[in-house]
Design an enzyme around this catalytic site. Structure first.
Site, mmCIF file in Angstrom:
data_model
loop_
_atom_site.group_PDB
_atom_site.id
_atom_site.type_symbol
_atom_site.label_atom_id
_atom_site.label_comp_id
_atom_site.label_asym_id
_atom_site.label_seq_id
_atom_site.Cartn_x
_atom_site.Cartn_y
_atom_site.Cartn_z
ATOM 1 N N GLN A 104 7.967 6.995 1.120
ATOM 2 C CA GLN A 104 7.675 7.117 2.553
ATOM 3 C C GLN A 104 6.922 5.879 3.026
ATOM 4 O OE1 GLN A 104 6.159 11.363 3.409
ATOM 5 N NE2 GLN A 104 5.880 11.082 1.224
ATOM 6 N N ASN A 105 6.609 4.988 2.095
ATOM 7 C CA ASN A 105 5.807 3.811 2.444
ATOM 8 C C ASN A 105 6.678 2.719 3.038
ATOM 9 O OD1 ASN A 105 3.747 5.254 1.424
ATOM 10 N ND2 ASN A 105 3.556 4.107 -0.478
ATOM 11 N N ASP A 107 5.386 -0.505 2.994
ATOM 12 C CA ASP A 107 4.690 -1.736 2.587
ATOM 13 C C ASP A 107 5.461 -2.629 1.622
ATOM 14 O OD1 ASP A 107 4.374 -0.391 0.087
ATOM 15 O OD2 ASP A 107 2.383 0.332 0.621
ATOM 16 N N HIS A 122 11.243 5.585 5.406
ATOM 17 C CA HIS A 122 10.629 5.355 6.717
ATOM 18 C C HIS A 122 10.743 3.912 7.183
ATOM 19 C CE1 HIS A 122 7.951 9.208 6.301
ATOM 20 N NE2 HIS A 122 9.237 9.464 6.436
ATOM 21 N N CYS A 130 17.044 -5.259 16.264
ATOM 22 C CA CYS A 130 17.375 -5.549 17.659
ATOM 23 C C CYS A 130 17.570 -4.228 18.398
ATOM 24 C CB CYS A 130 18.650 -6.399 17.730
ATOM 25 S SG CYS A 130 19.207 -6.640 19.431
ATOM 26 N N THR A 197 1.246 11.804 -1.809
ATOM 27 C CA THR A 197 1.699 12.241 -0.480
ATOM 28 C C THR A 197 1.089 13.597 -0.158
ATOM 29 O OG1 THR A 197 3.594 12.804 0.919
ATOM 30 C CG2 THR A 197 3.881 13.164 -1.445
ATOM 31 N N SER A 198 0.744 13.783 1.118
ATOM 32 C CA SER A 198 0.221 15.083 1.531
ATOM 33 C C SER A 198 1.368 16.051 1.785
ATOM 34 C CB SER A 198 -0.644 14.916 2.787
ATOM 35 O OG SER A 198 0.120 14.302 3.798
HETATM 36 P P1 NAD Z 1 -0.882 10.819 3.779
HETATM 37 O O1 NAD Z 1 -1.934 9.869 4.257
HETATM 38 O O2 NAD Z 1 -0.560 11.995 4.617
HETATM 39 O O3 NAD Z 1 -1.334 11.355 2.345
HETATM 40 C C1 NAD Z 1 -1.820 10.493 1.351
HETATM 41 C C2 NAD Z 1 -2.054 11.301 0.098
HETATM 42 O O4 NAD Z 1 -2.403 10.393 -0.949
HETATM 43 C C3 NAD Z 1 -3.194 12.311 0.209
HETATM 44 O O5 NAD Z 1 -2.730 13.576 -0.252
HETATM 45 C C4 NAD Z 1 -4.283 11.750 -0.719
HETATM 46 O O6 NAD Z 1 -5.019 12.775 -1.364
HETATM 47 C C5 NAD Z 1 -3.442 10.969 -1.706
HETATM 48 N N1 NAD Z 1 -4.140 9.869 -2.391
HETATM 49 C C6 NAD Z 1 -5.190 9.129 -1.949
HETATM 50 N N2 NAD Z 1 -5.522 8.215 -2.880
HETATM 51 C C7 NAD Z 1 -4.676 8.363 -3.923
HETATM 52 C C8 NAD Z 1 -4.512 7.714 -5.175
HETATM 53 N N3 NAD Z 1 -5.309 6.712 -5.546
HETATM 54 N N4 NAD Z 1 -3.520 8.131 -6.008
HETATM 55 C C9 NAD Z 1 -2.706 9.154 -5.639
HETATM 56 N N5 NAD Z 1 -2.816 9.817 -4.469
HETATM 57 C C10 NAD Z 1 -3.784 9.422 -3.618
HETATM 58 O O7 NAD Z 1 0.415 9.958 3.478
HETATM 59 P P2 NAD Z 1 1.966 10.357 3.377
HETATM 60 O O8 NAD Z 1 2.116 11.708 2.798
HETATM 61 O O9 NAD Z 1 2.645 9.192 2.766
HETATM 62 O O10 NAD Z 1 2.488 10.470 4.868
HETATM 63 C C11 NAD Z 1 2.135 9.581 5.876
HETATM 64 C C12 NAD Z 1 3.138 8.531 6.374
HETATM 65 O O11 NAD Z 1 2.362 7.369 6.469
HETATM 66 C C13 NAD Z 1 4.253 8.056 5.527
HETATM 67 O O12 NAD Z 1 5.369 8.506 6.131
HETATM 68 C C14 NAD Z 1 4.281 6.517 5.616
HETATM 69 O O13 NAD Z 1 5.400 6.073 6.347
HETATM 70 C C15 NAD Z 1 3.109 6.168 6.382
HETATM 71 N N6 NAD Z 1 2.162 5.207 5.778
HETATM 72 C C16 NAD Z 1 2.579 4.243 4.912
HETATM 73 C C17 NAD Z 1 1.656 3.400 4.304
HETATM 74 C C18 NAD Z 1 2.148 2.368 3.349
HETATM 75 O O14 NAD Z 1 3.274 1.899 3.481
HETATM 76 N N7 NAD Z 1 1.336 2.021 2.346
HETATM 77 C C19 NAD Z 1 0.297 3.528 4.593
HETATM 78 C C20 NAD Z 1 -0.100 4.519 5.520
HETATM 79 C C21 NAD Z 1 0.851 5.348 6.087
#
Ligand code: NAD
Length: 255
Positions: A104-105, A107, A122, A130, A197-198
């Site tokens: 879902q990242n 980055d 995502h 574009c 992921t949450s």
């Molecule tokens: P979220 O923020 O909802 O959940 C993050 C989860 O990671 C939490 O459950 C937390 O407890 C856990 N966590 C924190 N530190 C950790 C670690 N060191 N090791 C393992 N787990 C850890 O994020 P989500 O579920 O990915 O959903 C949010 C959306 O945010 C995604 O769709 C994404 O597109 C976007 N997003 C992406 C980035 C990125 O690309 N790095 C950063 C922020 C948000």
């Protein structure tokens, strides 16, 4: 033996026997690289209103503001380095003939850490699209998205670029979903990792519960686990610490 130690040992046994692995990642896997998560403490949405910045309506209202925000996030992500969790997954990508990371990242850290089989659910902060033709452009290499905001599209005719990111209210890229579902249909993996992921999004929950019901060994890696009974093992702790430990438990003699 504590719960985590016991679950590490059980997961290592499963991993050693597996021929294929599926991995689902979220913002938490990049937390130890210094990229903030969304919903946790210090999460991005605590400081900004999502609907102002990551929605088609927000972009229509103020595309320059949206670009400014993504440009700032991209600068921070450029400084970030893949961590030990990204690198462990890249080693598994080499090791297993059947392997897929669905992230879902946005980055790009899985790819920078060396993983090859990655599906971006995502989109990517490193691409622009574009608004008129849908054509994709690699940021920096093909288009400059910093000097004029909003950046004009090379398609001309007044078209502009938008980040190639799935925003609130938008659907997932169909080819990304199809690639994951094809991998599921082939049934050539026995273990699935749900890391950082949450699992707040509906389709993520559906996938996890579908796998658990199909008898796949589901492993959650998260300091604040949320899958409950859907997980066969729970590795409650930071991914950058626990994945390398799991790797060396599964293959103690490997370098
Ligand atoms: P979220 O923020 O909802 O959940 C993050 C989860 O990671 C939490 O459950 C937390 O407890 C856990 N966590 C924190 N530190 C950790 C670690 N060191 N090791 C393992 N787990 C850890 O994020 P989500 O579920 O990915 O959903 C949010 C959306 O945010 C995604 O769709 C994404 O597109 C976007 N997003 C992406 C980035 C990125 O690309 N790095 C950063 C922020 C948000």
């Amino acid at each position: 033996m504590s719960g985590v130690e016991e679950d590490l040992r059980r997961t290592a046994d499963q991993l050693r026997r597996a021929t294929g692995v599926f991995v689902l990642t979220g913002a938490g896997i990049s937390a130890e690289s210094g990229v903030p998560t969304f919903r946790g403490a210090g999460g991005l949405w605590r400081r900004f209103r999502a609907e102002d910045l990551a929605s088609p309506e927000g972009f229509a209202r103020d595309p320059a503001l949206v670009w400014e925000w993504y440009n700032e996030r991209r600068r921070a992500m450029r400084e970030a380095r893949p961590n030990a969790a990204h690198r462990t997954l890249a080693r598994w990508d080499e090791r297993f003939s059947d392997f897929l990371i669905a992230t879902q990242n946005i980055d790009g850290l899985h790819q920078r850490g060396g993983a090859r089989r990655v599906v971006e659910l995502h989109g990517s902060i490193w691409r622009a699209r574009c608004t008129k033709t849908g054509k994709l452009f690699r940021i920096d290499e093909e288009v400059d998205v910093e000097s004029t905001l909003p950046p004009p599209s090379p398609a001309g005719g007044g078209a502009i670029l938008r980040p190639d990111i799935v925003w609130f209210g938008e659907t997932l890229p169909p080819q990304a979903v199809a690639q994951v579902e094809r991998f599921f249909d082939e049934e050539r993996f026995q273990i699935a990792f749900v890391i950082g992921t949450s699992a707040a999004i509906g389709y993520i929950q559906v996938w996890i519960y579908t796998l658990a019901r199909a008898g796949v060994f589901v492993v959650e890696v998260n300091p604040d686990p949320c899958l409950g009974g859907a997980a066969s093992a729970t590795l409650a702790g930071p991914a950058g610490e626990l994945l390398p430990r799991l790797d060396s438990l599964a293959w103690p003699c490997a370098e």
